[in-house]
Design an enzyme around this catalytic site. Structure first.
Site, PDB file in Angstrom:
ATOM      1  CE  LYS A 110     -13.846 -17.887 -18.483  1.00  0.00           C
ATOM      2  NZ  LYS A 110     -12.663 -18.710 -18.248  1.00  0.00           N
ATOM      3  NE  ARG A 115     -10.918 -25.567 -16.650  1.00  0.00           N
ATOM      4  CZ  ARG A 115     -11.101 -24.241 -16.686  1.00  0.00           C
ATOM      5  NH1 ARG A 115     -12.041 -23.689 -15.949  1.00  0.00           N
ATOM      6  NH2 ARG A 115     -10.352 -23.474 -17.451  1.00  0.00           N
ATOM      7  CE1 TYR A 119     -42.628 -15.083   0.083  1.00  0.00           C
ATOM      8  CE2 TYR A 119     -40.626 -14.424  -1.073  1.00  0.00           C
ATOM      9  CZ  TYR A 119     -41.982 -14.707  -1.087  1.00  0.00           C
ATOM     10  OH  TYR A 119     -42.681 -14.597  -2.250  1.00  0.00           O
ATOM     11  CG  MET A 125     -37.327 -14.592  -8.420  1.00  0.00           C
ATOM     12  SD  MET A 125     -38.553 -15.575  -9.282  1.00  0.00           S
ATOM     13  CE  MET A 125     -38.611 -17.055  -8.294  1.00  0.00           C
TER      14      MET A 125
HETATM   15  C1  PLP Z   1     -11.499 -18.036 -17.837  1.00  0.00           C
HETATM   16  C2  PLP Z   1     -10.192 -18.370 -18.396  1.00  0.00           C
HETATM   17  C3  PLP Z   1      -9.173 -17.410 -18.505  1.00  0.00           C
HETATM   18  C4  PLP Z   1      -9.275 -16.036 -17.885  1.00  0.00           C
HETATM   19  O1  PLP Z   1      -9.077 -16.121 -16.497  1.00  0.00           O
HETATM   20  P1  PLP Z   1      -9.023 -14.811 -15.578  1.00  0.00           P
HETATM   21  O2  PLP Z   1      -8.730 -15.337 -14.230  1.00  0.00           O
HETATM   22  O3  PLP Z   1     -10.363 -14.170 -15.666  1.00  0.00           O
HETATM   23  O4  PLP Z   1      -7.947 -13.949 -16.140  1.00  0.00           O
HETATM   24  C5  PLP Z   1      -8.028 -17.766 -19.199  1.00  0.00           C
HETATM   25  N1  PLP Z   1      -7.878 -19.003 -19.716  1.00  0.00           N
HETATM   26  C6  PLP Z   1      -8.813 -19.955 -19.598  1.00  0.00           C
HETATM   27  C7  PLP Z   1      -8.573 -21.300 -20.197  1.00  0.00           C
HETATM   28  C8  PLP Z   1      -9.993 -19.687 -18.937  1.00  0.00           C
HETATM   29  O5  PLP Z   1     -10.914 -20.640 -18.809  1.00  0.00           O
END
Ligand code: PLP
Length: 369
Positions: free
Chosen positions: A37, A133, A259, A307
């Site tokens: 991801k 979550r 800055y 930036m």
């Molecule tokens: C991001 C995520 C993972 C991977 O987590 P890591 O700590 O990077 O190994 C696994 N399962 C879910 C549902 C996630 O959101």
């Protein structure tokens, strides 16, 4: 011709291969769903997915359908699982593209019942055992699974849960685990257990060695980084972040820099400017705090990070001129700056440091040693 500024990230695919093999070894050859991801935590999802596919990984996971489809359209063939939100209108595209989706809300069952296409849609059920979550409640699982089993052309291929604290609270993690196991046992007795069962993220792979179910779901350790900002034995970071100096100048004592005038030279100084700023993912919080490597030594970041540009103090460094290589993350000579070191300095995690490396930073892939 090179139109970009001299700033880039080098990604060592051979190290990714080694990290993957290390996970296979640790989990004694469980199936692996590699989490790619957020553009593979900033490393570039396509190259990472391709390499993992070559290594024979079982599946990969993305946050969104868009990320999944981009990979599929770019030629990735292995199963892809989306972990997050999916628009119900896209379910048929998912099924046609061998993209499996997570059901994390019991109300989604209505959308599944409306699914009338001939392609089989594979789903995974996310159970909230304590992450708080996403996910259905454990006590809702048996009924949901039964209902899914009656929907035509929907196949429950997997069930999973996610740990909130596998790097910091083993007792809580074990409670989550036992909740998950009791649900699995219940499903098994009713002969409703889906084939793919997974829970372990990176921290759980490292810390909960006895229990992996049949599949694991690592992200950060694939990239050679620790889930808790520590050093990580057996793994190596695959990303280095580099730039070249574009400007150097002698500055007399007593001049203010950048800055807000947060830094004033305390001596006659030699300063160098690098073409990296907070828009490239160099956190502004590192102003007057961070370091980079140049000529194999640490140089301080001075003044406010802007930036697109950052100034470093190279007074007394040998032969500095425009074009010198600067390492922001990675090794140079005998020195190393890790994403974890940077993260600790500004009270965050290495995940945030690498995922924030900006779009303008070209990723350069190296395979072989
Ligand atoms: C991001 C995520 C993972 C991977 O987590 P890591 O700590 O990077 O190994 C696994 N399962 C879910 C549902 C996630 O959101």
């Amino acid at each position: 011709m090179e139109f970009n500024r001299p700033v880039w990230a080098e990604i060592a695919l051979s190290k990714l291969r080694k990290n993957f093999k290390e996970i296979q070894k640790l989990t004694r050859n469980r199936k692996i769903i590699g989490v790619v991801k957020a553009d593979a935590y900033g490393h570039g999802a396509l190259q990472i997915a391709k390499t993992l596919e070559e290594e024979g990984i079982y599946s990969i996971a993305t946050a969104s359908m868009e990320e999944a489809l981009t990979l599929r359209e770019s030629g990735i063939k292995i199963p892809i699982l989306t972990l997050g939100y999916v628009d119900p209108k896209t379910l048929n595209i998912a099924a046609k593209s061998n993209i499996q989706v997570t059901m994390f809300d019991k109300n989604f069952i209505k959308r599944l019942k409306e699914y009338k296409h001939k392609e089989i849609l594979k789903i995974h059920l996310d159970v909230d055992t304590g992450m708080g979550r996403l996910g259905v409640l454990p006590q809702e699982v048996p009924q949901i699974v039964e209902e899914i089993s009656r929907i035509k052309n929907i196949k429950l291929d997997g069930i999973y849960t996610h740990f909130s604290s596998a790097d910091s609270d083993i007792n809580y993690t074990k409670e989550q685990l036992s909740t998950f196991k009791s649900i699995l046992n219940l499903l098994k007795r009713k002969d409703l257990l889906p084939p793919i069962v997974h829970a372990a993220n990176s921290a759980a792979i490292l810390n909960l060695k006895e229990i992996y179910f049949n599949t694991v779901r690592p992200g950060i350790i694939l990239y050679g980084l620790s889930p808790s900002n520590d050093t990580l034995e057996g793994f190596e970071p695959i990303l280095s972040y580099k730039a070249r100096t574009i400007f150097t100048r002698k500055v007399p004592k007593g001049k203010s820099i950048s800055y807000g005038r947060t830094f004033t030279t305390e001596r006659d100084s030699l300063l160098a400017t690098i073409p990296v700023g907070y828009a490239d993912g160099l956190p502004r919080a590192l102003s007057n705090k961070g370091e980079v490597l140049i000529k194999g030594q640490r140089a301080r970041i001075v003044g406010t990070i802007t930036m697109d540009l950052t100034i470093i103090d190279v007074t007394n460094f040998p032969y500095i001129h425009p074009g010198n290589e600067v390492v922001i993350i990675g090794k140079q000579g005998n020195e190393e700056i890790t994403a974890s070191e940077i993260a600790k300095k500004i009270d965050t995690i290495n995940y945030e440091i690498v995922t924030r490396i900006g779009k303008r930073v070209k990723r350069i892939y190296k395979d072989g040693d």
